[in-house]
Design a protein around this motif. Structure first.
Motif, PDB file in Angstrom:
ATOM      1  N   GLY A  69       6.665 -10.016  -2.966  1.00 44.90           N
ATOM      2  CA  GLY A  69       5.799 -10.812  -2.098  1.00 44.90           C
ATOM      3  C   GLY A  69       6.565 -11.484  -0.973  1.00 44.90           C
ATOM      4  N   ILE A  70       7.765 -11.965  -1.276  1.00 38.78           N
ATOM      5  CA  ILE A  70       8.590 -12.595  -0.237  1.00 38.78           C
ATOM      6  C   ILE A  70       9.007 -11.571   0.813  1.00 38.78           C
ATOM      7  N   LEU A  71       9.395 -10.384   0.376  1.00 37.33           N
ATOM      8  CA  LEU A  71       9.802  -9.340   1.321  1.00 37.33           C
ATOM      9  C   LEU A  71       8.643  -8.926   2.216  1.00 37.33           C
ATOM     10  N   ILE A  72       7.467  -8.774   1.631  1.00 40.12           N
ATOM     11  CA  ILE A  72       6.297  -8.385   2.425  1.00 40.12           C
ATOM     12  C   ILE A  72       5.917  -9.500   3.391  1.00 40.12           C
ATOM     13  N   GLY A  73       6.023 -10.754   2.932  1.00 39.73           N
ATOM     14  CA  GLY A  73       5.704 -11.875   3.809  1.00 39.73           C
ATOM     15  C   GLY A  73       6.632 -11.953   5.008  1.00 39.73           C
ATOM     16  N   THR A  74       7.929 -11.774   4.774  1.00 37.23           N
ATOM     17  CA  THR A  74       8.876 -11.803   5.898  1.00 37.23           C
ATOM     18  C   THR A  74       8.670 -10.609   6.819  1.00 37.23           C
ATOM     19  N   GLN A  75       8.266  -9.479   6.247  1.00 35.65           N
ATOM     20  CA  GLN A  75       8.007  -8.302   7.078  1.00 35.65           C
ATOM     21  C   GLN A  75       6.797  -8.522   7.981  1.00 35.65           C
ATOM     22  N   LEU A  91      13.307 -20.422  -9.799  1.00 34.40           N
ATOM     23  CA  LEU A  91      14.630 -19.976  -9.373  1.00 34.40           C
ATOM     24  C   LEU A  91      14.575 -18.781  -8.425  1.00 34.40           C
ATOM     25  N   THR A  92      13.596 -17.907  -8.618  1.00 37.89           N
ATOM     26  CA  THR A  92      13.534 -16.709  -7.774  1.00 37.89           C
ATOM     27  C   THR A  92      13.357 -17.045  -6.295  1.00 37.89           C
ATOM     28  N   PRO A  93      12.412 -17.916  -5.903  1.00 36.73           N
ATOM     29  CA  PRO A  93      12.328 -18.271  -4.476  1.00 36.73           C
ATOM     30  C   PRO A  93      13.602 -18.933  -3.956  1.00 36.73           C
ATOM     31  N   PHE A  94      14.238 -19.751  -4.796  1.00 32.45           N
ATOM     32  CA  PHE A  94      15.472 -20.424  -4.372  1.00 32.45           C
ATOM     33  C   PHE A  94      16.571 -19.408  -4.067  1.00 32.45           C
ATOM     34  N   PHE A  95      16.802 -18.491  -5.001  1.00 30.62           N
ATOM     35  CA  PHE A  95      17.845 -17.492  -4.789  1.00 30.62           C
ATOM     36  C   PHE A  95      17.443 -16.470  -3.725  1.00 30.62           C
ATOM     37  N   ALA A  96      16.140 -16.240  -3.572  1.00 31.23           N
ATOM     38  CA  ALA A  96      15.695 -15.310  -2.534  1.00 31.23           C
ATOM     39  C   ALA A  96      16.068 -15.834  -1.153  1.00 31.23           C
ATOM     40  N   ASP A  97      15.963 -17.140  -0.962  1.00 38.41           N
ATOM     41  CA  ASP A  97      16.350 -17.726   0.322  1.00 38.41           C
ATOM     42  C   ASP A  97      17.836 -17.512   0.596  1.00 38.41           C
ATOM     43  N   ILE A  98      18.639 -17.496  -0.460  1.00 44.06           N
ATOM     44  CA  ILE A  98      20.082 -17.282  -0.302  1.00 44.06           C
ATOM     45  C   ILE A  98      20.398 -15.803  -0.106  1.00 44.06           C
ATOM     46  N   PHE A  99      19.800 -14.954  -0.928  1.00 46.80           N
ATOM     47  CA  PHE A  99      20.112 -13.525  -0.881  1.00 46.80           C
ATOM     48  C   PHE A  99      19.603 -12.870   0.403  1.00 46.80           C
ATOM     49  N   PHE A 100      18.439 -13.304   0.885  1.00 45.06           N
ATOM     50  CA  PHE A 100      17.838 -12.659   2.051  1.00 45.06           C
ATOM     51  C   PHE A 100      18.191 -13.358   3.356  1.00 45.06           C
ATOM     52  N   ARG A 101      19.081 -14.333   3.286  1.00 44.92           N
ATOM     53  CA  ARG A 101      19.493 -15.034   4.499  1.00 44.92           C
ATOM     54  C   ARG A 101      20.273 -14.067   5.391  1.00 44.92           C
ATOM     55  N   GLY A 102      19.874 -13.992   6.621  1.00 45.38           N
ATOM     56  CA  GLY A 102      20.539 -13.086   7.557  1.00 45.38           C
ATOM     57  C   GLY A 102      19.969 -11.688   7.563  1.00 45.38           C
ATOM     58  N   GLN A 103      19.075 -11.399   6.620  1.00 43.96           N
ATOM     59  CA  GLN A 103      18.461 -10.069   6.598  1.00 43.96           C
ATOM     60  C   GLN A 103      17.328 -10.021   7.613  1.00 43.96           C
ATOM     61  N   LYS A 104      17.399  -9.069   8.509  1.00 43.22           N
ATOM     62  CA  LYS A 104      16.413  -8.957   9.571  1.00 43.22           C
ATOM     63  C   LYS A 104      15.491  -7.772   9.316  1.00 43.22           C
ATOM     64  N   VAL A 105      14.261  -7.928   9.781  1.00 44.23           N
ATOM     65  CA  VAL A 105      13.303  -6.838   9.667  1.00 44.23           C
ATOM     66  C   VAL A 105      13.695  -5.739  10.641  1.00 44.23           C
ATOM     67  N   LYS A 106      13.620  -4.508  10.179  1.00 43.93           N
ATOM     68  CA  LYS A 106      13.989  -3.387  11.037  1.00 43.93           C
ATOM     69  C   LYS A 106      13.108  -3.343  12.277  1.00 43.93           C
ATOM     70  N   GLU A 107      13.712  -2.912  13.352  1.00 36.92           N
ATOM     71  CA  GLU A 107      12.998  -2.863  14.630  1.00 36.92           C
ATOM     72  C   GLU A 107      11.798  -1.921  14.528  1.00 36.92           C
TER      73      GLU A 107
END
Length: 306
Positions: free
Chosen positions: A151-157, A223-239
């Motif tokens: 859900g977090i990945l889809i939301g950021t996408q 814990l999952t949302p907390f670590f997701a913010d750390i793990f996905f930091r700097g990850q950009k959506v593909k152009e």
């Protein structure tokens, strides 16, 4: 004149022998709640200390050692548990990518460690049933975390921030996930609540599943949302993929069409489901009702089993 000789007062009906010699069998049983392996180690050390007092001609031999068997079985199950965890993490890495796989693997490890802590607090020993329950639960322990991470990945996408995406997915799914978790736990409740030998031997199966699955729900929404913010930091959506509908793939499209087909034909769907339920109930009547499997041993001809 009297004749004096050594012998048995009564002829024994059962004689114990060890390697062809007459032996005396001494059994040691362990009290409830003790660590069998530790008690066994202390027993071996004490026997070694008393070795010098052993009479000449008397030998102490071991027929069966419960501490060694327990240690062997627990070590084997721990290895199996580690292998199962590794397999789950590898599958996650393969299907969900490096960051998502590592994140869910971390949540899985934290859930397992938390389960061990609660097991110690509730005086649940590490034995085959309790460790086997963890092996059974492994596949279910990652379900809640997968839903949140996806859900977090889809939301950021779709253009949301990580915080917004995490807040939205947790708010939307926390109670449905809890309901699904409770249903999974309830499926094993008859084992834990049984008052016969099934509950006595397999009660910890239900307890460990209850602890681990409820912990998996808690870690998924905290814990999952907390670590997701750390793990996905700097990850950009593909152009070109920002704002793109992630559910527009072939599998999702076919699944959507199947759901629409079922919903537009509600009565037909209900009839098919009821028929499947009836067929399943009838099928269960053909299954032999025995919780513990039967064990068949080969007995040579002429031997009696008491």
């Amino acid at each position: 004149m009297a004749e004096i000789k050594r012998g048995f007062i009564e002829v024994p009906s059962n004689i114990i022998t060890y390697n062809g010699d007459v032996a005396l069998n001494v059994g040691i049983s362990f009290a409830t709640g003790v660590n069998v392996v530790e008690v066994g180690d202390r027993l071996y050390r004490r026997l070694a200390e008393l070795k010098f007092q052993q009479p000449v001609g008397i030998e102490i031999n071991e027929v069966y050692s419960q501490p060694k068997e327990v240690d062997k079985s627990v070590r084997g199950f721990v290895v199996s548990l580690g292998q199962a965890v590794a397999i789950v993490i590898i599958v996650l890495l393969f299907f969900m990518g490096l960051r998502s796989g590592l994140l869910i693997g971390l949540i899985l490890l934290l859930t397992v460690l938390g389960t061990f802590i609660f097991m110690q607090y509730m005086a649940i020993d590490l034995q085959r049933i309790s460790l086997g329950a963890l092996v059974i639960a492994l596949g279910m322990l990652v379900d809640n975390a997968i839903v949140v991470v996806e859900g977090i990945l889809i939301g950021t996408q779709k253009g949301r921030t990580r915080l917004q995406a995490a807040t939205d997915i947790v708010t939307q799914t926390k109670w449905p996930l809890l309901g699904a978790t409770v249903i999974a736990v309830t499926a094993f409740a008859p084992i834990g609540l049984s008052e016969d030998s099934t509950g006595e031997y397999c009660g910890t199966l239900f307890s460990v599943l209850l602890i681990s699955l409820m912990l998996s729900w808690f870690t998924a929404i905290s814990l999952t949302p907390f670590f997701a913010d750390i793990f996905f930091r700097g990850q950009k959506v593909k152009e070109g993929e920002e704002g793109k509908d992630p559910y527009n793939g072939f599998i999702f499209v076919m699944y959507r069409k199947f759901l629409e087909f079922c919903m537009h034909r509600a009565w037909l769907t209900v009839v098919v489901l009821v028929a499947a339920l009836v067929a399943a109930l009838y099928g269960f009547t053909q299954v032999k009702q025995s919780f513990f499997c039967l064990y068949y041993a080969y007995v040579p001809s002429g031997c009696l089993v008491a």
